[in-house]
Enzyme design. Structure first.
Site, PDB file in Angstrom:
ATOM      1  N   CYS A 115      36.110  41.806  43.770  1.00 40.98           N
ATOM      2  CA  CYS A 115      37.258  42.982  44.212  1.00 40.98           C
ATOM      3  C   CYS A 115      36.438  43.775  45.209  1.00 40.98           C
ATOM      4  O   CYS A 115      37.216  44.899  46.009  1.00 40.98           O
ATOM      5  CB  CYS A 115      37.786  43.719  43.153  1.00 40.98           C
ATOM      6  SG  CYS A 115      38.673  42.658  41.964  1.00 40.98           S
ATOM      7  N   HIS A 252      40.188  49.850  46.319  1.00 44.62           N
ATOM      8  CA  HIS A 252      40.746  48.542  46.003  1.00 44.62           C
ATOM      9  C   HIS A 252      42.125  48.872  45.051  1.00 44.62           C
ATOM     10  O   HIS A 252      42.152  49.594  44.298  1.00 44.62           O
ATOM     11  CB  HIS A 252      39.612  47.923  44.956  1.00 44.62           C
ATOM     12  CG  HIS A 252      40.223  46.915  44.099  1.00 44.62           C
ATOM     13  ND1 HIS A 252      41.083  45.685  44.755  1.00 44.62           N
ATOM     14  CD2 HIS A 252      40.103  46.400  43.010  1.00 44.62           C
ATOM     15  CE1 HIS A 252      41.090  44.898  43.519  1.00 44.62           C
ATOM     16  NE2 HIS A 252      40.707  45.229  42.475  1.00 44.62           N
ATOM     17  N   ASN A 282      47.402  42.816  42.636  1.00 47.68           N
ATOM     18  CA  ASN A 282      45.989  42.857  42.801  1.00 47.68           C
ATOM     19  C   ASN A 282      45.480  41.464  43.383  1.00 47.68           C
ATOM     20  O   ASN A 282      45.561  40.440  42.805  1.00 47.68           O
ATOM     21  CB  ASN A 282      45.222  43.038  41.355  1.00 47.68           C
ATOM     22  CG  ASN A 282      43.709  43.078  41.651  1.00 47.68           C
ATOM     23  OD1 ASN A 282      43.036  42.552  42.611  1.00 47.68           O
ATOM     24  ND2 ASN A 282      42.973  43.532  40.304  1.00 47.68           N
TER      25      ASN A 282
END
Length: 327
Positions: A115, A252, A282
């Site tokens: 990520c 993020h 996500n």
């Protein structure tokens, strides 16, 4: 303050057509829309079709960049694809993208920082261009997380989606984009977020060898809400820039509750925070470029805005950058 001679000159994005809504997930696992939104802020995510992979998403994100900004990539001399879901162990996604784009004279590498991948990729590209080793670099953050998600595990499958974003970075001494950076990793906590492969052990601990994402959400949450605000402070100290001179925070997009906690702890207003999770979930290395691309479409960004980007996740790695928006 870091020395930079690199400028972000274009951005593009792509998400698959198929949507997986919270109502759809209710038919797969024991969950519901209210439960998911309350805990994550996510309403839907995009899912790649069976024969659509990270290289396809990456290529389409670059094509979108080229069309939006009338840019050629024929003279790109490095392609960096940030991903944890490559089509193959080898060849790299970057090599596949190079072939799809028909770029003859370019290096091609994949970067896996999960990520935090896109911010690590930007950091690397700035170094390559500023040093003079490269003149024109494509940095792509792209994922097909649906292919490694366990749709029997309601704690993880509600989170992840597919998509990608790309930026073009060119040599520019007069108007550089990169102001400062801060990188870090807590590898001893890697057992809290992993996808097993060759090894089934980590630091003598047996792992679930399922080739699917496994996450201890509580531990990752605790790590992120303490680590990221400290990292943000380091980025700003390195640039001698106060928090009130940051126009946008782009973290993020892991979880909206996590972002809210980070903003509260860092005393940064949530209304000046960009995230892409509501409609895309996500998407790991793709969340930050998708957030930026959406903000461009919505005409939120102005030339000269200061933006604090912060990626964090698997590793557990993290990377922050202060950039000036110069597109």
């Amino acid at each position: 303050m870091i020395i930079s001679k690199a400028r972000i000159t274009a951005i593009g994005s792509y998400v698959p057509e198929k949507k997986l809504t919270n109502d759809d997930l209710e038919k797969i696992v024991e969950t519901n829309d209210e439960w998911i939104v309350q805990r994550t802020g996510i309403k839907e995510r995009r899912i790649a079709h069976e024969e659509e992979f990270t290289s396809d998403i990456s290529y389409k994100a670059v094509k979108n960049l080229m069309e939006k900004y009338n840019k050629s990539v024929d003279d790109v001399d490095m392609v960096i694809v940030c991903t944890m879901t490559p089509d193959f162990k080898t060849p790299s996604v970057a090599s596949l993208v190079q072939a799809k784009l028909g770029i003859k004279n370019t290096g091609a590498i994949d970067l896996n920082a999960a990520c935090a991948g896109f911010t690590y990729g930007l950091h690397m590209a700035n170094g390559l261009v500023t040093s003079g080793l490269n003149k024109k670099v494509l940095v792509i953050g792209a994922e097909t997380l649906s292919k490694i998600s366990d749709y029997q595990d309601r704690t993880t499958c509600i989170l992840f989606g597919d998509g990608g974003g790309a930026v073009l970075i060119e040599y520019d001494e007069e108007l550089p984009s990169f102001l400062s950076s801060h990188l870090g990793s807590d590898g001893d906590r890697g057992k809290n977020l992993y996808c097993s492969d060759i090894s089934s052990r980590m630091f003598e601990q047996e792992l679930i060898s399922s080739n699917k994402i496994v996450q201890n959400g509580r531990e990752v949450y605790k790590w992120a809400v303490t680590t990221v605000p400290k990292g943000m402070k380091k980025v700003l100290e390195n640039a001698s820039t106060p928090l009130n001179e940051v126009d946008w925070f782009v973290p993020h997009s892991a979880n909206l509750r996590m972002i809210e906690s980070i903003c509260k702890r860092s005393e940064f207003p949530l209304e000046r925070t960009l995230y892409s999770l509501v409609n895309y979930g996500n998407t790991s290395a793709a969340t930050i470029p998708l957030s930026l691309a959406n903000a461009v479409t919505e005409k939120k960004l102005r030339h000269g805005d200061n933006m604090l980007l912060y990626g964090f996740g698997g590793g557990l790695s993290h990377a922050g950058l202060l950039i000036k928006w110069t597109i």
